[in-house]
Scaffold this motif. Sequence first.
Motif, mmCIF file in Angstrom:
data_model
loop_
_atom_site.group_PDB
_atom_site.id
_atom_site.type_symbol
_atom_site.label_atom_id
_atom_site.label_comp_id
_atom_site.label_asym_id
_atom_site.label_seq_id
_atom_site.Cartn_x
_atom_site.Cartn_y
_atom_site.Cartn_z
ATOM 1 N N ARG A 264 0.900 -1.280 0.001
ATOM 2 C CA ARG A 264 0.116 0.197 0.223
ATOM 3 C C ARG A 264 0.879 1.405 -0.007
ATOM 4 N N ILE A 265 2.022 1.137 0.712
ATOM 5 C CA ILE A 265 2.914 2.499 0.669
ATOM 6 C C ILE A 265 3.483 2.495 -0.778
ATOM 7 N N LYS A 266 3.814 1.387 -1.571
ATOM 8 C CA LYS A 266 4.231 1.333 -3.003
ATOM 9 C C LYS A 266 2.982 2.296 -3.952
ATOM 10 N N GLY A 267 1.839 1.860 -3.310
ATOM 11 C CA GLY A 267 0.662 2.250 -4.176
ATOM 12 C C GLY A 267 0.361 3.807 -3.934
ATOM 13 N N LEU A 268 0.865 4.527 -2.992
ATOM 14 C CA LEU A 268 0.265 5.724 -2.478
ATOM 15 C C LEU A 268 0.467 6.899 -3.592
ATOM 16 N N ASP A 269 1.688 6.759 -4.359
ATOM 17 C CA ASP A 269 1.751 7.619 -5.285
ATOM 18 C C ASP A 269 0.742 7.664 -6.274
ATOM 19 N N ASP A 270 0.341 6.483 -6.941
ATOM 20 C CA ASP A 270 -0.408 6.005 -7.982
ATOM 21 C C ASP A 270 -2.068 6.416 -7.297
ATOM 22 N N MET A 271 -2.217 6.260 -5.992
ATOM 23 C CA MET A 271 -3.524 6.504 -5.285
ATOM 24 C C MET A 271 -3.642 8.173 -5.497
ATOM 25 N N HIS A 272 -2.784 8.782 -4.902
ATOM 26 C CA HIS A 272 -2.846 10.262 -4.768
ATOM 27 C C HIS A 272 -3.197 11.006 -6.303
ATOM 28 N N ASP A 273 -2.250 10.192 -7.471
ATOM 29 C CA ASP A 273 -2.595 10.649 -8.917
ATOM 30 C C ASP A 273 -3.810 10.231 -9.330
ATOM 31 N N SER A 274 -4.393 9.421 -8.954
ATOM 32 C CA SER A 274 -5.700 8.954 -9.303
ATOM 33 C C SER A 274 -6.540 9.921 -8.976
ATOM 34 N N ILE A 275 -6.499 10.667 -7.589
ATOM 35 C CA ILE A 275 -7.275 11.458 -7.145
ATOM 36 C C ILE A 275 -7.247 13.067 -7.978
ATOM 37 N N LEU A 276 -6.166 12.903 -8.525
ATOM 38 C CA LEU A 276 -5.574 14.283 -9.219
ATOM 39 C C LEU A 276 -6.871 14.515 -10.395
ATOM 40 N N LEU A 277 -7.362 13.449 -10.970
ATOM 41 C CA LEU A 277 -8.615 13.541 -11.804
ATOM 42 C C LEU A 277 -9.590 14.157 -11.454
ATOM 43 N N SER A 278 -9.939 13.903 -10.101
ATOM 44 C CA SER A 278 -11.075 14.638 -9.571
ATOM 45 C C SER A 278 -10.622 15.858 -8.874
ATOM 46 N N MET A 279 -9.731 16.063 -8.311
ATOM 47 C CA MET A 279 -9.043 17.131 -7.613
ATOM 48 C C MET A 279 -7.919 17.577 -8.417
ATOM 49 N N PRO A 280 -8.149 18.516 -9.466
ATOM 50 C CA PRO A 280 -7.075 19.025 -10.421
ATOM 51 C C PRO A 280 -5.847 20.080 -9.531
ATOM 52 N N HIS A 281 -6.374 20.577 -8.432
ATOM 53 C CA HIS A 281 -5.366 21.596 -7.677
ATOM 54 C C HIS A 281 -4.736 20.928 -6.669
ATOM 55 N N LEU A 282 -4.798 19.494 -6.535
ATOM 56 C CA LEU A 282 -4.126 18.756 -5.396
ATOM 57 C C LEU A 282 -2.650 18.722 -5.787
ATOM 58 N N LYS A 283 -2.018 19.074 -4.378
ATOM 59 C CA LYS A 283 -0.331 18.937 -4.538
ATOM 60 C C LYS A 283 -0.280 17.953 -3.612
ATOM 61 N N PRO A 284 -0.206 16.688 -4.369
ATOM 62 C CA PRO A 284 0.171 15.624 -3.478
ATOM 63 C C PRO A 284 1.652 15.137 -3.178
ATOM 64 N N PRO A 285 1.541 14.384 -1.984
ATOM 65 C CA PRO A 285 3.011 14.075 -1.256
ATOM 66 C C PRO A 285 3.421 12.964 -2.306
ATOM 67 N N SER A 286 4.609 12.874 -2.136
ATOM 68 C CA SER A 286 5.174 11.567 -2.761
ATOM 69 C C SER A 286 6.034 10.903 -1.940
ATOM 70 N N PHE A 287 6.242 9.396 -2.228
ATOM 71 C CA PHE A 287 6.856 8.782 -1.174
ATOM 72 C C PHE A 287 7.696 7.622 -1.990
ATOM 73 N N GLU A 288 8.994 7.450 -1.478
ATOM 74 C CA GLU A 288 9.738 6.261 -1.900
ATOM 75 C C GLU A 288 10.337 5.313 -1.003
ATOM 76 N N ILE A 289 10.041 3.943 -1.038
ATOM 77 C CA ILE A 289 10.437 3.234 -0.077
ATOM 78 C C ILE A 289 11.640 2.190 -0.532
ATOM 79 N N GLU A 290 12.701 1.745 0.414
ATOM 80 C CA GLU A 290 13.695 1.062 -0.098
ATOM 81 C C GLU A 290 13.683 0.206 1.155
ATOM 82 N N GLU A 291 14.276 -1.088 0.739
ATOM 83 C CA GLU A 291 14.103 -2.226 1.866
ATOM 84 C C GLU A 291 15.543 -2.159 2.101
#
Length: 182
Positions: free
Chosen positions: A96-123
Amino acid sequence: MYGMVNEGIRSFIEKEHGAEMWLSICKSANVDTASFERMTSYDDSITYALVGAICQHTGLPADNVLKVFGTYWVEFAGSSNFGTFLRLAGNSFVSRIKGLDDMHDSILLSMPHLKPPSFEIEEIGEDTYLLDYYSERDGLAPMVIGLLYGLAAETDEKINIEQVTFKKEVTEPDQFRVTLLK
Ligand code: HEM
């Protein structure tokens, strides 16, 4: 931030402290409305003023307020239509952490002014990860800690989080060490 975030704060305060307390918080924050349009973008200063007023009324430091709200947000936002995107990313905390950016990006379609965060995870070791959190905003790292605990609770996992780097420039990430507990 989108009104949905301010509505999340309202829902949280009304649930924990009641509607009267919410009205007093809006008054102290000099916010001239007690409810927000979820899909309208408001100035960030409103959200920060609400958090400041909650600190005044509860006596809690901002870090605590943001952390507790972050955990609540996973439940609040997860029960909205967008919650499905989060669950589609998989059934584990890390997927789910790995999917966070895609999730916020998909919200951009309905919320065009969104300034979403971005996450990178490394084991970086067995059950240990480094998580980078990028944002155009300042001061929200404690909220991320709460969000991560909320996210882990949803998949029934136990985690420990420690912030290891605090950003100094807007382009830098805040960095967390996340350990999955057995
Ligand atoms: C279904 C669940 C979620 C939804 C619908 C959602 C949606 C949103 C929305 C609408 C905003 C406001 C951004 C803006 O107005 O510019 C936001 C901000 C944010 N979200 Fe999510 N979110 C969800 C889950 C999460 C999770 C699980 C995390 C992290 C673990 C996260 C991290 C953040 C952060 C840190 C911000 C603050 C913005 C910033 O850092 O600049 N969100 N999200």
